[in-house]
Design a protein around this motif. Structure first.
Motif, PDB file in Angstrom:
ATOM      1  N   LEU A   8       0.846  -1.192   0.000  1.00  0.00           N
ATOM      2  CA  LEU A   8       0.000   0.000   0.000  1.00  0.00           C
ATOM      3  C   LEU A   8       0.882   1.243   0.000  1.00  0.00           C
ATOM      4  CD1 LEU A   8      -2.573  -1.523   2.399  1.00  0.00           C
ATOM      5  CD2 LEU A   8      -3.036  -0.810   0.052  1.00  0.00           C
ATOM      6  N   HIS A   9       0.331   2.357  -0.424  1.00  0.00           N
ATOM      7  CA  HIS A   9       1.129   3.563  -0.620  1.00  0.00           C
ATOM      8  C   HIS A   9       1.014   4.576   0.524  1.00  0.00           C
ATOM      9  CE1 HIS A   9       3.348   6.545  -2.848  1.00  0.00           C
ATOM     10  NE2 HIS A   9       2.371   7.415  -2.660  1.00  0.00           N
ATOM     11  N   THR A  10      -0.159   4.661   1.127  1.00  0.00           N
ATOM     12  CA  THR A  10      -0.342   5.659   2.182  1.00  0.00           C
ATOM     13  C   THR A  10      -1.404   5.200   3.178  1.00  0.00           C
ATOM     14  OG1 THR A  10      -0.598   8.047   2.585  1.00  0.00           O
ATOM     15  CG2 THR A  10      -2.134   7.075   1.040  1.00  0.00           C
ATOM     16  N   VAL A  11      -1.215   5.618   4.418  1.00  0.00           N
ATOM     17  CA  VAL A  11      -2.196   5.335   5.464  1.00  0.00           C
ATOM     18  C   VAL A  11      -2.646   6.665   6.052  1.00  0.00           C
ATOM     19  CG1 VAL A  11      -0.428   4.935   7.239  1.00  0.00           C
ATOM     20  CG2 VAL A  11      -2.693   3.982   7.550  1.00  0.00           C
ATOM     21  N   ILE A  12      -3.945   6.755   6.297  1.00  0.00           N
ATOM     22  CA  ILE A  12      -4.570   7.983   6.773  1.00  0.00           C
ATOM     23  C   ILE A  12      -5.275   7.688   8.080  1.00  0.00           C
ATOM     24  CG2 ILE A  12      -6.334   9.727   6.252  1.00  0.00           C
ATOM     25  CD1 ILE A  12      -5.758   8.857   3.211  1.00  0.00           C
ATOM     26  N   GLY A  13      -5.052   8.527   9.064  1.00  0.00           N
ATOM     27  CA  GLY A  13      -5.724   8.386  10.349  1.00  0.00           C
ATOM     28  C   GLY A  13      -6.590   9.597  10.619  1.00  0.00           C
ATOM     29  N   GLY A  14      -7.855   9.378  10.895  1.00  0.00           N
ATOM     30  CA  GLY A  14      -8.764  10.458  11.268  1.00  0.00           C
ATOM     31  C   GLY A  14      -8.902  10.498  12.776  1.00  0.00           C
ATOM     32  N   VAL A  15      -8.752  11.690  13.353  1.00  0.00           N
ATOM     33  CA  VAL A  15      -8.775  11.828  14.811  1.00  0.00           C
ATOM     34  C   VAL A  15      -9.775  12.920  15.204  1.00  0.00           C
ATOM     35  CG1 VAL A  15      -7.416  12.351  16.867  1.00  0.00           C
ATOM     36  CG2 VAL A  15      -6.348  11.142  14.952  1.00  0.00           C
ATOM     37  N   ALA A  16     -10.854  12.515  15.899  1.00  0.00           N
ATOM     38  CA  ALA A  16     -11.802  13.492  16.419  1.00  0.00           C
ATOM     39  C   ALA A  16     -11.067  14.399  17.387  1.00  0.00           C
ATOM     40  CB  ALA A  16     -12.968  12.789  17.106  1.00  0.00           C
ATOM     41  N   GLN A  17     -11.385  15.670  17.328  1.00  0.00           N
ATOM     42  CA  GLN A  17     -10.682  16.661  18.150  1.00  0.00           C
ATOM     43  C   GLN A  17     -11.563  17.150  19.291  1.00  0.00           C
ATOM     44  OE1 GLN A  17      -7.266  17.655  17.517  1.00  0.00           O
ATOM     45  NE2 GLN A  17      -7.590  15.708  16.468  1.00  0.00           N
ATOM     46  N   PRO A  18     -11.000  17.434  20.424  1.00  0.00           N
ATOM     47  CA  PRO A  18      -9.596  17.285  20.777  1.00  0.00           C
ATOM     48  C   PRO A  18      -9.285  15.857  21.211  1.00  0.00           C
ATOM     49  CG  PRO A  18     -10.756  18.279  22.620  1.00  0.00           C
ATOM     50  CD  PRO A  18     -11.772  18.082  21.510  1.00  0.00           C
ATOM     51  N   ASN A  19      -8.077  15.411  20.900  1.00  0.00           N
ATOM     52  CA  ASN A  19      -7.606  14.096  21.317  1.00  0.00           C
ATOM     53  C   ASN A  19      -6.079  14.124  21.333  1.00  0.00           C
ATOM     54  OD1 ASN A  19      -6.923  11.400  21.711  1.00  0.00           O
ATOM     55  ND2 ASN A  19      -8.628  10.640  20.486  1.00  0.00           N
ATOM     56  N   PRO A  20      -5.490  14.774  22.344  1.00  0.00           N
ATOM     57  CA  PRO A  20      -4.038  14.920  22.382  1.00  0.00           C
ATOM     58  C   PRO A  20      -3.281  13.593  22.386  1.00  0.00           C
ATOM     59  CG  PRO A  20      -5.064  16.029  24.277  1.00  0.00           C
ATOM     60  CD  PRO A  20      -6.161  15.415  23.459  1.00  0.00           C
ATOM     61  N   ALA A  21      -3.835  12.543  23.001  1.00  0.00           N
ATOM     62  CA  ALA A  21      -3.138  11.253  23.033  1.00  0.00           C
ATOM     63  C   ALA A  21      -3.016  10.672  21.626  1.00  0.00           C
ATOM     64  CB  ALA A  21      -3.862  10.279  23.960  1.00  0.00           C
ATOM     65  N   SER A  22      -4.103  10.690  20.865  1.00  0.00           N
ATOM     66  CA  SER A  22      -4.060  10.145  19.509  1.00  0.00           C
ATOM     67  C   SER A  22      -3.236  11.032  18.583  1.00  0.00           C
ATOM     68  CB  SER A  22      -5.473   9.969  18.960  1.00  0.00           C
ATOM     69  OG  SER A  22      -5.442   9.251  17.746  1.00  0.00           O
ATOM     70  N   ASP A  23      -3.361  12.334  18.726  1.00  0.00           N
ATOM     71  CA  ASP A  23      -2.525  13.242  17.929  1.00  0.00           C
ATOM     72  C   ASP A  23      -1.052  12.948  18.197  1.00  0.00           C
ATOM     73  OD1 ASP A  23      -4.739  14.552  16.852  1.00  0.00           O
ATOM     74  OD2 ASP A  23      -4.657  16.203  18.303  1.00  0.00           O
ATOM     75  N   GLY A  24      -0.685  12.787  19.454  1.00  0.00           N
ATOM     76  CA  GLY A  24       0.699  12.505  19.826  1.00  0.00           C
ATOM     77  C   GLY A  24       1.181  11.173  19.282  1.00  0.00           C
ATOM     78  N   LEU A  25       0.312  10.167  19.298  1.00  0.00           N
ATOM     79  CA  LEU A  25       0.672   8.855  18.761  1.00  0.00           C
ATOM     80  C   LEU A  25       0.973   8.960  17.273  1.00  0.00           C
ATOM     81  CD1 LEU A  25       0.978   5.769  18.974  1.00  0.00           C
ATOM     82  CD2 LEU A  25      -1.505   5.615  18.659  1.00  0.00           C
ATOM     83  N   HIS A  26       0.101   9.624  16.540  1.00  0.00           N
ATOM     84  CA  HIS A  26       0.323   9.770  15.098  1.00  0.00           C
ATOM     85  C   HIS A  26       1.618  10.531  14.822  1.00  0.00           C
ATOM     86  CE1 HIS A  26      -3.869   8.463  14.867  1.00  0.00           C
ATOM     87  NE2 HIS A  26      -3.554   8.079  13.639  1.00  0.00           N
ATOM     88  N   ARG A  27       1.833  11.592  15.547  1.00  0.00           N
ATOM     89  CA  ARG A  27       3.058  12.398  15.375  1.00  0.00           C
ATOM     90  C   ARG A  27       4.299  11.548  15.671  1.00  0.00           C
ATOM     91  NH1 ARG A  27       1.601  15.996  18.628  1.00  0.00           N
ATOM     92  NH2 ARG A  27       0.494  17.287  17.128  1.00  0.00           N
ATOM     93  N   ALA A  28       4.254  10.773  16.748  1.00  0.00           N
ATOM     94  CA  ALA A  28       5.401   9.948  17.147  1.00  0.00           C
ATOM     95  C   ALA A  28       5.732   8.883  16.113  1.00  0.00           C
ATOM     96  CB  ALA A  28       5.126   9.296  18.499  1.00  0.00           C
TER      97      ALA A  28
END
Length: 175
Positions: free
Chosen positions: A116-136
Motif C-alpha cells: 500500500l502507498h499511504t495510510v490515513i488516520g482520522g482523529v476526532a478533536q480534541p484528542n491529544p493522546a491520539s494526535d501525539g501517537l500519530h506524530r510519534a
C-alpha cells in the motif's frame, strides 16, 4: 505487564473488542458512532476487513486484550486502492503505556508489506493522546475539517494525519 503478543484478530475476539470499543461510543467523542456495537456486528466487521486482504490486529498480554488496530479502504473508487484508513483503540487503562505505539507500528509495517502507498488516520478533536501517537509514528497532519460531526450536543472537528508507506517500513521490525 506480561509479554506483549500481537496477532491477527479472529471472530472469537469480537466480544473483547466490543468491551474496548463500546465505552468510546457511549462516553466519548472519539468515535462518531452513537450506539454500542453488538458482538455479532463486530465479528462481521472483522471478517469483512480481513476478506479485503487487510489486517485487523489485537494486542494481548497475559491472555488479556489490551487493544486493537485495523485498516479499511480509504475510498471505494479504484484509484484510491493504494490508500487505507487506520483505526486503533486501546483499553483505557493501557493508554500512555506504549502498547498502542507498538500495535500501530505493527499495523503500519503490515500495510507496507502489502504494498500500500499511504495510510490515513482520522482523529476526532480534541484528542491529544491520539494526535501525539500519530506524530510519534511519523504521520503528518494534512487537514482539519471543522464541525463535521455532532455528538453529545457538540460540533466536533476531525484532524487527518497521513503517513507515506515505504520499503523501509515494510522491512522494519516491531521493536
Amino acid at each position: 505487564m506480561s509479554e506483549l503478543f500481537i496477532r491477527e484478530a479472529t471472530p472469537d475476539d469480537a466480544a473483547a473488542i466490543c468491551a474496548i470499543y463500546n465505552p468510546y461510543i457511549e462516553y466519548t467523542t472519539i468515535s462518531f458512532e452513537e450506539k454500542p456495537v453488538a458482538v455479532s456486528e463486530m465479528a462481521e466487521r472483522i471478517a469483512h476487513t480481513q476478506a479485503q486482504g487487510l489486517p485487523w490486529l489485537v494486542a494481548e498480554a497475559g491472555g488479556d486484550m489490551l487493544g486493537y488496530a485495523y485498516a479499511t479502504r480509504w475510498r471505494v473508487r479504484p484509484a484510491y486502492r493504494h490508500a487505507v484508513e487506520s483505526s486503533i483503540y486501546m483499553r483505557q487503562a493501557t493508554v500512555g503505556q506504549g502498547v498502542g505505539k507498538l500495535l500501530y507500528r505493527e499495523l503500519i509495517r503490515r500495510l507496507a508489506v502489502l504494498g500500500l502507498h499511504t495510510v490515513i488516520g482520522g482523529v476526532a478533536q480534541p484528542n491529544p493522546a491520539s494526535d501525539g501517537l500519530h506524530r510519534a509514528l511519523g504521520f503528518k497532519q494534512v487537514a482539519q475539517f471543522e464541525q463535521v460531526g455532532r455528538k453529545f450536543g457538540r460540533w466536533l472537528d476531525v484532524a487527518y494525519w497521513q503517513l507515506p508507506l515505504t520499503r523501509d517500513l515494510a522491512e522494519a521490525s516491531c521493536n
